[in-house]
Design an enzyme around this catalytic site. Structure first.
Site, short mmCIF file in Angstrom:
data_model
loop_
_atom_site.label_atom_id
_atom_site.label_comp_id
_atom_site.label_asym_id
_atom_site.label_seq_id
_atom_site.Cartn_x
_atom_site.Cartn_y
_atom_site.Cartn_z
N HIS A 104 -7.69 3.07 7.49
CA HIS A 104 -6.76 3.63 8.47
C HIS A 104 -7.22 5.05 8.81
O HIS A 104 -7.60 5.81 7.92
CB HIS A 104 -5.35 3.65 7.87
CG HIS A 104 -4.35 4.40 8.72
ND1 HIS A 104 -3.87 5.64 8.38
CD2 HIS A 104 -3.76 4.06 9.88
CE1 HIS A 104 -3.01 6.04 9.31
NE2 HIS A 104 -2.92 5.11 10.23
N HIS A 119 -6.91 12.41 15.47
CA HIS A 119 -5.53 11.98 15.28
C HIS A 119 -4.70 12.74 16.29
O HIS A 119 -4.47 13.94 16.15
CB HIS A 119 -5.08 12.29 13.85
CG HIS A 119 -3.84 11.57 13.46
ND1 HIS A 119 -3.03 11.98 12.44
CD2 HIS A 119 -3.26 10.46 13.96
CE1 HIS A 119 -2.00 11.16 12.31
NE2 HIS A 119 -2.13 10.23 13.24
#
Length: 577
Positions: free
Chosen positions: A117, A163
């Protein structure tokens, strides 16, 4: 002798570490050795058959004799206690079945897949750097699922990976793709899946398509048809890279910002050497709020017409991500004409298992289910992966930089099948007949009893300084042994602490009654007891129970990251009843 200085004036002297086996191991040798005190070929064959469970005891015994001769430990009439101990402690005496041995010709959906992830993050989810190096490390560890969040650069003329809407520093997509190309199959020949969280416009999607085609070339898997009714097998997809994201017609022309951010409370640190036990982690059930991942992957409703660029981009997608339709009941309905991937956050998944457990197992027979950590795991911690595996979820996505017990269990699962990143799901997770669907919460009968004996440990004296664990004396080691599995199987036990000894000898036996051994992971940890402070971590390993070999085995321990320590190992015995 070990000397420890106290207050510059006094010295404490302790006996040196023992180079001998424990009393329990001596008893085993004595049982099988001949009257002359040596273990000849016949006695060694009997030991290999009765204790080690070797199918070809003759060949195994011959190998030990040859190795003993090579190390000049072979006596005229057989092997001595020292040679026997040397064999037991060797790296070749592994606790796990060697190499690839599972059937790799079933559809992709019939396997658990080692999945990362936010694979590009070097640390926490808010302020760490993005880099291609975590991707390289993950691929070298056997990870087969890499996630990339792709965003426009500040000038909107290039593509970054980061991110989104955090303070993480970006890395260029092309650097990530080149690293993937170099290391994609460094540890395993089986398919690599790249999941894209796409925040691009059509022009940049065309650029992404061009980059991937140029860098990956023939490695890219392109289906012959737009709709795949059944996934190919890992064997069919050897040395192939698969791209998984939503088809372009399910994106806006310019992606919207999410309406809300995940506002659930941040939990505590996952676990340090003494933290919350993974086996006691309770499913966390929250009312779902719009989160970054959920919005971007599952909740765009507007559809616009695409140009020829979108057609090329669509051609790149070999595993389409499914769109959430209405409630979970509708979303989990299987489409017999097309398979795909569905992504759910950990808290949405946990809520779904309460009322939709059967539907999830039916869905995961043919489709891929990816579970990712909740958005408030800012420190890159992880959840209990067993919750996903119990319902057949193939892609339980983990923060690989979040070193702690949950990740240790994940690494333990994927030590199975040679460490190639694909582990065949148990048959009961593929049986979708109404009366046969697996219920991990049901009261199940005991299927197997695992017997574990911890004889002794050694190697810390070579890998650590003499004051690493205690400034004034040798360490007081103890071992914790237990099971991570379905709730009824999960528990932990421990030995007593052996005081002031670098080679602790426990000779302690445990029994674990297993209802679902196919999903049980054996947890082993060593700690150093400290009366006044937190106990020190001294090594860990997790091993898939269904792959354990019978007998007395050398179990090498790892550090917190999962890297093998050079010398540290335990001698343990495994047996099944």
């Amino acid at each position: 002798m070990y000397n420890y200085r106290i207050c510059y004036c006094f010295r404490l002297r302790y006996r040196p570490a023992s180079n001998e086996p424990s009393d329990g191991l001596k008893e085993v040798y004595k049982k099988y050795a001949g009257a002359d005190g040596a273990m000849g070929l016949e006695q060694l064959q009997r030991f290999m058959s009765e204790v080690q469970g070797e199918a070809d005891a003759v060949a195994a015994a011959q190998t030990v004799l040859e190795r003993s001769k090579e190390f000049r430990l072979l006596k005229r009439k057989g092997i001595s206690l020292d040679a026997f101990f040397h064999y037991l402690s060797s790296n070749e005496n592994s606790p796990l079945l060697p190499g690839l041995h599972q059937d790799m010709t079933a559809p992709l959906s019939h396997y658990f897949i080692f999945t990362g992830h936010n694979s590009y993050l070097t640390g926490n989810q808010l302020t760490s750097d993005c880099s291609d190096q975590p991707i390289r490390k993950a691929l070298l560890r056997g990870v087969r699922g890499i996630e990339l969040d792709v965003w426009p650069s500040s000038n909107h003329d290039d593509i970054n990976v980061l991110h989104g809407r955090t303070l993480t520093t970006p890395v260029k997509l092309i650097d990530c793709l080149r690293t993937i190309r170099e290391y994609a199959f460094a540890s395993a020949p089986y398919p690599l899946i790249i999941t894209l969280e796409d925040h691009l416009n059509t022009t940049l999607r065309a650029k992404l398509t061009s980059m991937m085609n140029e860098i990956f070339g023939d490695l890219l898997y392109v289906p012959n048809t737009e709709h795949i009714e059944t996934f190919p097998s890992p064997e069919d997809l050897k040395m192939k890279i698969l791209v998984s994201t939503k088809p372009p017609t399910e994106y806006l022309e310019e992606p919207k910002m999410p309406r809300d951010k995940d506002t659930e409370a941040q939990g505590g640190a996952e676990d340090e050497a003494w933290g919350e036990e993974i086996l006691h982690q309770k499913p966390e059930v929250f009312e779902h709020k719009q989160s970054e991942h959920y919005q971007d992957e599952e909740d765009h409703d507007d559809i616009v017409e695409r140009t020829h660029e979108a057609a090329d981009y669509r051609h790149l997608i070999s595993i389409p991500a499914r769109k959430k339709i209405g409630g979970l009941t509708d979303t989990l309905k299987t489409d017999t004409n097309q398979v795909g991937r569905l992504s759910l956050s950990e808290q949405v998944f946990e809520k779904a298992t309460i009322h939709h457990g059967n539907e999830i197992i039916r869905f995961t027979k043919n489709n891929l289910l990816r579970i990712y950590p909740r958005g408030t795991r800012f420190a890159s911690s992880n959840y209990n992966p067993m919750h996903g595996w119990m319902y057949g979820a193939q892609m339980v996505a983990f923060n690989m930089q979040g070193y702690a017990r949950s990740l240790w269990v994940m690494q333990g699962m994927f030590r199975a099948n040679g460490g190639y990143g694909y582990v065949k799901k148990p048959d009961f997770l593929l049986d979708t007949e109404e009366d046969h669907i697996f219920d991990p919460k049901a009261e199940l009968p005991v299927k197997k009893i695992l017997k574990v004996k911890v004889f002794m440990g050694d190697g810390w004296r070579f890998d650590y300084s003499k004051t690493h664990f205690d400034r004034y004396s040798p360490p007081d080691f103890y071992t914790r042994v237990g099971i991570a599995g379905v709730p009824a199987d999960s528990r932990m036990e421990r030995t007593n602490a052996i005081e002031d000894n670098w080679t602790p000898m426990w000779d302690k036996e445990f029994e674990f009654k297993l209802r679902v051994p196919e999903l049980a992971v054996l947890r082993i940890e060593v700690h150093e007891y400290d009366m006044s402070e937190k106990d020190d971590f001294a090594g860990q390993i997790c091993l898939p129970v269904w792959e354990l070999q019978r007998g007395i085995r050398a179990v090498r321990l790892c550090d917190r990251k999962g890297d093998l320590l050079p010398s540290v190992r335990l001698l343990m015995q495994f047996d099944f009843a």
